[in-house]
Design a protein around this motif. Sequence first.
Motif, short mmCIF file in Angstrom:
data_model
loop_
_atom_site.label_atom_id
_atom_site.label_comp_id
_atom_site.label_asym_id
_atom_site.label_seq_id
_atom_site.Cartn_x
_atom_site.Cartn_y
_atom_site.Cartn_z
N ASN A 8 0.80 -1.23 0.00
CA ASN A 8 0.00 0.00 0.00
C ASN A 8 0.84 1.29 0.00
OD1 ASN A 8 -2.46 1.36 0.01
ND2 ASN A 8 -2.36 1.66 2.24
N VAL A 9 1.78 1.36 -0.94
CA VAL A 9 2.61 2.57 -1.00
C VAL A 9 1.87 3.68 -1.73
CG1 VAL A 9 4.70 3.56 -1.97
CG2 VAL A 9 4.80 1.35 -0.84
N LYS A 10 1.77 4.82 -1.04
CA LYS A 10 1.10 5.98 -1.63
C LYS A 10 2.02 7.19 -1.58
CE LYS A 10 -3.63 4.68 -0.61
NZ LYS A 10 -4.81 4.97 0.19
N LYS A 11 1.96 7.98 -2.65
CA LYS A 11 2.80 9.17 -2.68
C LYS A 11 2.15 10.25 -3.54
CE LYS A 11 6.37 11.86 -2.37
NZ LYS A 11 6.75 12.46 -1.08
N SER A 12 2.03 11.45 -2.98
CA SER A 12 1.51 12.58 -3.76
C SER A 12 2.56 13.67 -3.82
CB SER A 12 0.26 13.16 -3.10
OG SER A 12 -0.73 12.19 -3.01
N PHE A 13 2.60 14.37 -4.93
CA PHE A 13 3.36 15.62 -5.00
C PHE A 13 2.32 16.73 -5.07
CE2 PHE A 13 6.47 12.69 -6.99
CZ PHE A 13 7.52 12.90 -6.11
N GLY A 14 2.20 17.51 -4.01
CA GLY A 14 1.15 18.53 -3.97
C GLY A 14 -0.19 17.86 -4.12
N ASN A 15 -0.93 18.26 -5.15
CA ASN A 15 -2.28 17.68 -5.33
C ASN A 15 -2.30 16.46 -6.24
OD1 ASN A 15 -3.56 19.54 -3.67
ND2 ASN A 15 -3.71 21.05 -5.33
N LYS A 42 6.77 4.97 -12.15
CA LYS A 42 7.79 3.93 -11.97
C LYS A 42 9.00 4.45 -11.20
CE LYS A 42 8.31 3.48 -16.44
NZ LYS A 42 7.42 4.55 -16.94
N THR A 43 9.53 5.59 -11.66
CA THR A 43 10.69 6.17 -10.99
C THR A 43 10.35 6.52 -9.54
OG1 THR A 43 11.57 7.05 -13.04
CG2 THR A 43 12.32 8.10 -11.01
N THR A 44 9.19 7.13 -9.36
CA THR A 44 8.78 7.52 -8.01
C THR A 44 8.74 6.30 -7.08
OG1 THR A 44 7.47 9.28 -9.00
CG2 THR A 44 7.00 8.75 -6.71
N LEU A 45 8.23 5.19 -7.59
CA LEU A 45 8.17 3.97 -6.77
C LEU A 45 9.58 3.53 -6.33
CD1 LEU A 45 6.62 1.60 -5.55
CD2 LEU A 45 6.70 0.45 -7.77
N LEU A 46 10.52 3.51 -7.27
CA LEU A 46 11.89 3.13 -6.91
C LEU A 46 12.48 4.11 -5.90
CD1 LEU A 46 13.98 1.92 -9.97
CD2 LEU A 46 12.80 0.60 -8.23
N ASN A 50 13.82 3.43 -2.09
CA ASN A 50 15.20 3.77 -1.72
C ASN A 50 15.31 4.97 -0.77
OD1 ASN A 50 17.48 2.16 -3.27
ND2 ASN A 50 15.70 2.28 -4.61
N HIS A 51 14.17 5.43 -0.29
CA HIS A 51 14.14 6.56 0.65
C HIS A 51 14.75 7.83 0.07
CE1 HIS A 51 12.65 4.32 4.15
NE2 HIS A 51 13.33 3.30 3.64
N LEU A 52 14.57 8.02 -1.23
CA LEU A 52 14.95 9.32 -1.80
C LEU A 52 13.73 10.23 -1.83
CD1 LEU A 52 17.30 8.25 -4.75
CD2 LEU A 52 17.93 9.13 -2.50
N GLU A 53 12.55 9.62 -1.70
CA GLU A 53 11.30 10.35 -1.48
C GLU A 53 10.64 9.72 -0.27
OE1 GLU A 53 10.47 12.85 -3.34
OE2 GLU A 53 11.36 12.51 -5.32
N PHE A 229 3.02 -4.09 -14.77
CA PHE A 229 2.69 -2.99 -15.68
C PHE A 229 1.99 -1.91 -14.88
CE2 PHE A 229 -0.74 -1.13 -18.39
CZ PHE A 229 0.09 -0.31 -19.14
N MET A 230 2.59 -0.75 -14.83
CA MET A 230 2.01 0.36 -14.06
C MET A 230 1.33 1.35 -14.99
SD MET A 230 4.66 1.34 -11.02
CE MET A 230 3.77 2.80 -10.57
N SER A 231 0.24 1.92 -14.48
CA SER A 231 -0.46 2.93 -15.25
C SER A 231 -1.13 3.89 -14.27
CB SER A 231 -1.51 2.25 -16.13
OG SER A 231 -2.33 3.23 -16.71
N GLU A 232 -0.82 5.15 -14.43
CA GLU A 232 -1.42 6.20 -13.59
C GLU A 232 -1.36 5.89 -12.09
OE1 GLU A 232 -5.27 7.21 -15.23
OE2 GLU A 232 -4.41 6.84 -17.21
N GLY A 233 -0.23 5.41 -11.64
CA GLY A 233 -0.04 5.25 -10.21
C GLY A 233 -0.60 3.97 -9.60
#
Lengths: 262, 229
Positions: A8-15, A42-46, A50-53, A229-233
């Motif tokens: 259940n990994v969730k991440k938002s940038f602003g809105n 995809k990048t955001t997930l990695l 890796n705790h860069l985000e 396969f990822m699509s729109e988060g």
Amino acid sequence: MAFLEVKNVKKSFGNTEVLKGIDFSLERGQVLSIIGSSGSGKTTLLRVINHLETADEGFATVGKDIVLDASVKKLSEKELREMRLKFGLVFQSFNLFPQYNVKKNLTLAAELRAKEALGKKASKEELAERYSEISDKADALLEKVGLTEKAESYPCELSGGQCQRVAIARALMLEPEILCFDEPTSALDPELTGEVLKVIKSLKSGEHTMIIVTHEMEFAKNVSDKIIFMSEGVIEEEGTPEEIFGNPKSEKLKSFLFKENF
Amino acid sequence: MTFLQITTQLLEGFAYTLTIFGATLACALPLGLLIAFGTMSKFKPLNLVSRGFVWVIRGTPLMLQIIFFSMPNLWLTPLINFVFRSNVDLPIRGTEATLIMVCVAFSINYACYFSEIFRGGIQSIPYGQYEAGMVLGMTKRQIFFRVVLLQVVKRIVPPMSNEIITLVKDTALASTVIMVDLFTVAKMIVNKTVDIWPLFYAGLFYLVFNGLLTVILSRVEKRLDYFKV
Ligand SMILES: Nc1ncnc2c1ncn2[C@@H]1O[C@H](COP(=O)(O)OP(=O)(O)OP(=O)(O)O)[C@@H](O)[C@H]1O
Ligand SMILES: [Mg+2]
């Protein structure tokens, strides 16, 4: 429970919600490829893994160890570093350290760590011994990626493909449990992608667990045990290479593969 | 005045000029780095204060700042007496004390210019360098000192060289408040001998010293040529 469990990994940038609840698991020694169109997260997930985000929500374990827990807000630098070291990350743009030669790029972090582990009281001999082990290990890894004769070269003297192979060896120096790649060949000229993909493939031997974000469909098909396969988060579809490429179910995946000429 | 006398007097003046130059460089470099961290800080008050400070110092004439600092009796003494409710008389007068205050003025002024160069240098390092260090388990400190710093140094050597050479010439501004530096001495000799050449002779001192600095600084630049950032 699988070796790597991501929940259940969730991440938002602003809105904009970029990751909308990602779950997956991976067994030890397996290779997972993540595919999907540009901007699918995809990048955001990695980077989250890796705790860069910092994740807004989510939880992950490697073996018995917790490697991500978004409910714990304040991590000390030490805890963060320990969690990060479970993973290795190879960047699209290599990010080698330009002022150090190839060998030093590999040994720097390991040496700093050895020095820290031994503490201030360590004798010169102890430290020298650890350093020579680290040096041997670097030599072995350089041989593995086929760059033994470039050990003394500086990054500015290498081709993109060679840089990326150094980056892979550097990531392996600290023996991460899981090695992540973010489009390792996207910044390379087409004729240089082969040598890098070959190295990554050679790591698939049961001892390295890997997560590879890639646009190289042929490669993903050949090297992976599992494909997401990822699509729109969200994870739109997951399965073995045969299932994903041979029998895609969702319309989104079908049209993605069609666009990628696959 | 014989040539030898003139040379000796100019050399004495040059020693003071070198003192101002050396002291300013030694103080302004670390102070500039501190101010640079201040202007890059995410802590708003510190950020605003540092930026405001740099703005004031860079926005007003160095000459004004030198005169201001050379007259501490008009502001520092009253300020201290006000804060501590005391009634002391600070012994900041005479050539030595004024020289120190002049160095303080130069240091603060140059630290602000240096800080902008440092800030530009630090901010020009791609964030990927920090991230590469992070995923290799390095601490923030290790990343700054072992990965970023030398790359910053490489980038700032050329603009720093410019500032350092300007500083050599700017020391002549000290002649408004002290009567011992190379430029003042040259002026006095010219007045006394009614001859123009001692002025050019003094200019030669600046010129040769700057030539030396240029050689040293371009050596440093060459030494860092082995890698690209
Ligand atoms: N630091 C950030 N701030 C704001 N938005 C961001 C940030 N990083 C990523 N995004 C947004 O998040 C979304 C997902 O980005 P991400 O880089 O994870 O996609 P991707 O799947 O890796 O794409 P690509 O295949 O192009 O590399 C994009 O819409 C992007 O604009
Ligand atoms: Mg990406």
